[in-house]
Design a protein around this motif. Structure first.
Motif, PDB file in Angstrom:
ATOM      1  N   UNK A 161      -0.287  19.291   0.375  1.00 19.47           N
ATOM      2  CA  UNK A 161       0.101  18.630  -0.862  1.00 19.47           C
ATOM      3  C   UNK A 161       1.307  17.750  -0.580  1.00 19.47           C
ATOM      4  N   UNK A 162       1.554  16.793  -1.460  1.00 19.03           N
ATOM      5  CA  UNK A 162       2.622  15.821  -1.248  1.00 19.03           C
ATOM      6  C   UNK A 162       3.489  15.737  -2.492  1.00 19.03           C
ATOM      7  N   UNK A 163       4.766  15.471  -2.258  1.00 17.61           N
ATOM      8  CA  UNK A 163       5.759  15.421  -3.329  1.00 17.61           C
ATOM      9  C   UNK A 163       6.803  14.379  -2.960  1.00 17.61           C
ATOM     10  N   UNK A 192       6.713  10.069   4.979  1.00 23.15           N
ATOM     11  CA  UNK A 192       7.420  11.310   5.304  1.00 23.15           C
ATOM     12  C   UNK A 192       8.544  11.040   6.298  1.00 23.15           C
ATOM     13  N   UNK A 193       8.267  10.233   7.322  1.00 23.49           N
ATOM     14  CA  UNK A 193       9.292   9.910   8.321  1.00 23.49           C
ATOM     15  C   UNK A 193      10.478   9.188   7.695  1.00 23.49           C
ATOM     16  N   UNK A 198      11.568   9.829   4.779  1.00 29.48           N
ATOM     17  CA  UNK A 198      12.225  10.756   3.867  1.00 29.48           C
ATOM     18  C   UNK A 198      11.899  10.529   2.403  1.00 29.48           C
ATOM     19  N   UNK A 199      10.791   9.842   2.125  1.00 31.58           N
ATOM     20  CA  UNK A 199      10.417   9.536   0.746  1.00 31.58           C
ATOM     21  C   UNK A 199       9.394  10.508   0.184  1.00 31.58           C
ATOM     22  N   UNK A 200       8.678  11.201   1.061  1.00 33.47           N
ATOM     23  CA  UNK A 200       7.640  12.156   0.674  1.00 33.47           C
ATOM     24  C   UNK A 200       7.795  13.406   1.524  1.00 33.47           C
ATOM     25  N   UNK A 201       7.543  14.548   0.903  1.00 33.65           N
ATOM     26  CA  UNK A 201       7.506  15.824   1.629  1.00 33.65           C
ATOM     27  C   UNK A 201       6.086  16.368   1.565  1.00 33.65           C
ATOM     28  N   UNK A 202       5.686  17.037   2.632  1.00 38.29           N
ATOM     29  CA  UNK A 202       4.365  17.648   2.679  1.00 38.29           C
ATOM     30  C   UNK A 202       4.518  19.147   2.547  1.00 38.29           C
ATOM     31  N   UNK A 203       3.675  19.731   1.710  1.00 36.65           N
ATOM     32  CA  UNK A 203       3.639  21.178   1.548  1.00 36.65           C
ATOM     33  C   UNK A 203       2.238  21.689   1.817  1.00 36.65           C
ATOM     34  N   UNK A 204       2.060  22.976   1.657  1.00 36.62           N
ATOM     35  CA  UNK A 204       0.755  23.605   1.886  1.00 36.62           C
ATOM     36  C   UNK A 204       0.258  24.232   0.590  1.00 36.62           C
ATOM     37  N   UNK A 205      -0.983  23.907   0.243  1.00 36.14           N
ATOM     38  CA  UNK A 205      -1.624  24.541  -0.898  1.00 36.14           C
ATOM     39  C   UNK A 205      -2.365  25.788  -0.436  1.00 36.14           C
ATOM     40  N   UNK A 206      -3.055  25.652   0.672  1.00 32.26           N
ATOM     41  CA  UNK A 206      -3.741  26.776   1.308  1.00 32.26           C
ATOM     42  C   UNK A 206      -3.816  26.468   2.804  1.00 32.26           C
ATOM     43  N   UNK A 247       0.834  -1.199   0.000  1.00 33.38           N
ATOM     44  CA  UNK A 247       0.000   0.000   0.000  1.00 33.38           C
ATOM     45  C   UNK A 247       0.870   1.251   0.000  1.00 33.38           C
ATOM     46  N   UNK A 248       1.917   1.258   0.803  1.00 34.70           N
ATOM     47  CA  UNK A 248       2.810   2.413   0.859  1.00 34.70           C
ATOM     48  C   UNK A 248       3.534   2.614  -0.471  1.00 34.70           C
TER      49      UNK A 248
END
Length: 90
Positions: A67-69, A51-52, A54-62, A7-8
């Motif tokens: 959002x994820x990258x 995220x923990x 280090x494979x995904x970063x979280x950002x802010x859309x509003x 799933x991950x």
């Protein structure tokens, strides 16, 4: 990527395949692939694990939407995984 659940790994591919998707977009895409409902209690803890690691970063859309990258580390680990798979499928 050896220590991730299926799933991950699928979540990583969905995040990588979209341009900074929000959680809802990730959920919709993964539900379409699995052809079953995915609840937020399953989605967000798994995104947090990614995220923990280090494979995904979280950002802010509003103010409300994250959002994820995928990170450069994900790209390196994906390449290592593909190289490993090729030795058994070539």
């Amino acid at each position: 990527m050896y220590d991730l659940t299926g799933f991950q790994r699928d979540l990583l591919f969905v995040v990588a395949g979209q341009s900074e998707p929000a959680g809802v977009a990730i959920k919709d895409e993964i539900e379409e692939y699995y052809r079953e409902k995915v609840n937020y209690g399953q989605l967000y803890p798994n995104l947090n694990t990614l995220m923990k690691k280090g494979l995904v970063e979280k950002g802010k859309k509003d103010g409300r939407t994250n959002t994820y990258l995928v990170t450069n580390r994900w790209h390196r680990e994906l390449q290592a995984r593909l190289d490993w798979e090729r030795q058994y499928t070539a």
